[in-house]
Write a protein that holds these residues in place. Structure first.
Motif, PDB file in Angstrom:
ATOM      1  N   LEU A   1       1.535   2.416   4.462  1.00 42.17           N
ATOM      2  CA  LEU A   1       2.190   1.997   3.232  1.00 42.17           C
ATOM      3  C   LEU A   1       1.600   2.743   2.041  1.00 42.17           C
ATOM      4  O   LEU A   1       0.392   2.708   1.816  1.00 42.17           O
ATOM      5  N   GLY A   2       2.458   3.411   1.260  1.00 37.05           N
ATOM      6  CA  GLY A   2       1.978   4.263   0.178  1.00 37.05           C
ATOM      7  C   GLY A   2       1.263   5.465   0.765  1.00 37.05           C
ATOM      8  O   GLY A   2       0.130   5.770   0.408  1.00 37.05           O
TER       9      GLY A   2
ATOM     10  N   ASP B   1       6.603   5.719   1.342  1.00 33.61           N
ATOM     11  CA  ASP B   1       6.115   6.060   0.018  1.00 33.61           C
ATOM     12  C   ASP B   1       7.259   5.964  -0.971  1.00 33.61           C
ATOM     13  O   ASP B   1       8.432   6.090  -0.594  1.00 33.61           O
ATOM     14  N   LEU B   2       6.913   5.763  -2.228  1.00 34.87           N
ATOM     15  CA  LEU B   2       7.921   5.704  -3.282  1.00 34.87           C
ATOM     16  C   LEU B   2       8.590   7.054  -3.516  1.00 34.87           C
ATOM     17  O   LEU B   2       9.772   7.129  -3.850  1.00 34.87           O
ATOM     18  N   SER B   3       7.858   8.146  -3.316  1.00 34.21           N
ATOM     19  CA  SER B   3       8.333   9.484  -3.668  1.00 34.21           C
ATOM     20  C   SER B   3       8.974  10.209  -2.491  1.00 34.21           C
ATOM     21  O   SER B   3       8.282  10.574  -1.535  1.00 34.21           O
TER      22      SER B   3
ATOM     23  N   CYS C   1      -3.097   1.269   4.409  1.00 33.37           N
ATOM     24  CA  CYS C   1      -2.727   1.479   3.011  1.00 33.37           C
ATOM     25  C   CYS C   1      -3.942   2.094   2.332  1.00 33.37           C
ATOM     26  O   CYS C   1      -4.950   1.411   2.118  1.00 33.37           O
ATOM     27  N   ARG C   2      -3.875   3.379   2.011  1.00 33.98           N
ATOM     28  CA  ARG C   2      -5.061   4.129   1.594  1.00 33.98           C
ATOM     29  C   ARG C   2      -4.851   4.772   0.223  1.00 33.98           C
ATOM     30  O   ARG C   2      -3.952   5.588   0.051  1.00 33.98           O
ATOM     31  N   PHE C   3      -5.668   4.383  -0.733  1.00 29.62           N
ATOM     32  CA  PHE C   3      -5.639   4.937  -2.098  1.00 29.62           C
ATOM     33  C   PHE C   3      -4.240   4.898  -2.703  1.00 29.62           C
ATOM     34  O   PHE C   3      -3.775   5.869  -3.302  1.00 29.62           O
ATOM     35  N   SER C   4      -3.581   3.769  -2.563  1.00 31.31           N
ATOM     36  CA  SER C   4      -2.204   3.627  -3.043  1.00 31.31           C
ATOM     37  C   SER C   4      -2.030   2.451  -3.983  1.00 31.31           C
ATOM     38  O   SER C   4      -1.301   2.553  -4.973  1.00 31.31           O
TER      39      SER C   4
END
Length: 262
Positions: free
Chosen positions: A60-61, A82-84, A125-128
């Protein structure tokens, strides 16, 4: 002469649009970034995936996709979300370059995941999370799509308990990256995860050195904002400077945490 934009100006980008713009234009740098592409946390993700043997893992992210690449060898399927969309294009290309065939990509904000309840049996979920518009909502979504009893691993920068150091960190983060929302403290993380329905089983703290030129260059921070960061560092109190181990060239060290939960 240009018009000043106010917070109510409809031409102001939304948080999601700002994050997409920031990371879409710098996606390739996050794949090659040494800070993101290496670390004991990635080794731990690989070990936990080996133990769990996920049927379907969610990253996630995903950012540059490194947690997804770490989990993929032990998972049947991995979805990198991801959002992008532009970031996901780079992740898909990198997975193909590495010969990883079981990673699929999905564009969505953490706060509105397009997956059914309990779709996944492993989550990373890492650095998101510090980029999410509403972290509590995103964590509730993570809990919703993760099957009961399945492992989740959250890795992120954490804010210091000292208010002055916290303020310094948030300020330099925002100057460097306008999509930054907040680095949360360990206490805030525990509260948010508990509120989302997770049970935390382990927390592992670490320190991470950020090379100033790489840190700002990866996000294409403008020269004026990079100079503002250096000005804040130069004016920092001795205790704040000591906490972040601020170096003559602006490089510094931050706190991170790896949280395991079910």
């Amino acid at each position: 002469m240009t018009e000043d934009k106010t917070p109510d100006d409809k031409t102001q980008p939304s948080r999601h649009a700002l994050a997409d713009e920031q990371f879409g234009s710098t996606a390739a740098a996050y794949v090659t970034s040494t800070v993101h592409a290496s670390g004991a946390d990635l080794d731990h993700i690989a070990e936990r995936a080996r133990d769990a043997k996920p049927r379907h893992a969610l990253d996630l992210g995903t950012g540059g996709g490194h947690a997804a690449y770490a989990a993929a060898p032990r998972a049947t399927r991995v979805t990198a979300c991801d959002l992008s969309p532009r970031m996901l294009d780079v992740v898909a290309a990198e997975a193909a370059r590495r010969g990883i065939a079981n990673i699929a990509v999905e564009a969505a904000p953490a706060e509105a995941l397009p997956f059914a309840d309990g779709s996944f049996d492993f989550l990373t979920c890492r650095f998101s999370t510090h980029h999410w518009r509403a972290a509590e909502v995103g964590l509730r979504e993570a809990r919703r799509v993760l099957a009961a009893g399945s492992p989740a691993l959250f890795i992120d920068v954490i804010a210091p308990a000292d208010p002055a150091a916290d303020t310094h960190l948030q300020a330099v983060e925002l100057l460097r990256d306008l999509s930054h929302v907040r680095d949360y403290s360990a206490r805030q993380w525990l509260a948010m995860l508990g509120g989302a329905g997770f049970s935390v089983t382990r927390m592992t703290a670490a320190r991470l050195r950020m090379d100033f030129a790489d840190w700002t260059g990866r996000m294409r921070t403008s020269p004026d904002r990079a100079a503002a960061i250096r000005a804040l560092q130069s004016a920092a109190s001795s205790d704040v400077a000591a906490h972040f181990e601020i170096e003559p060239d602006g490089s510094f060290t931050i706190d991170t945490v790896l949280i395991e939960a079910i």
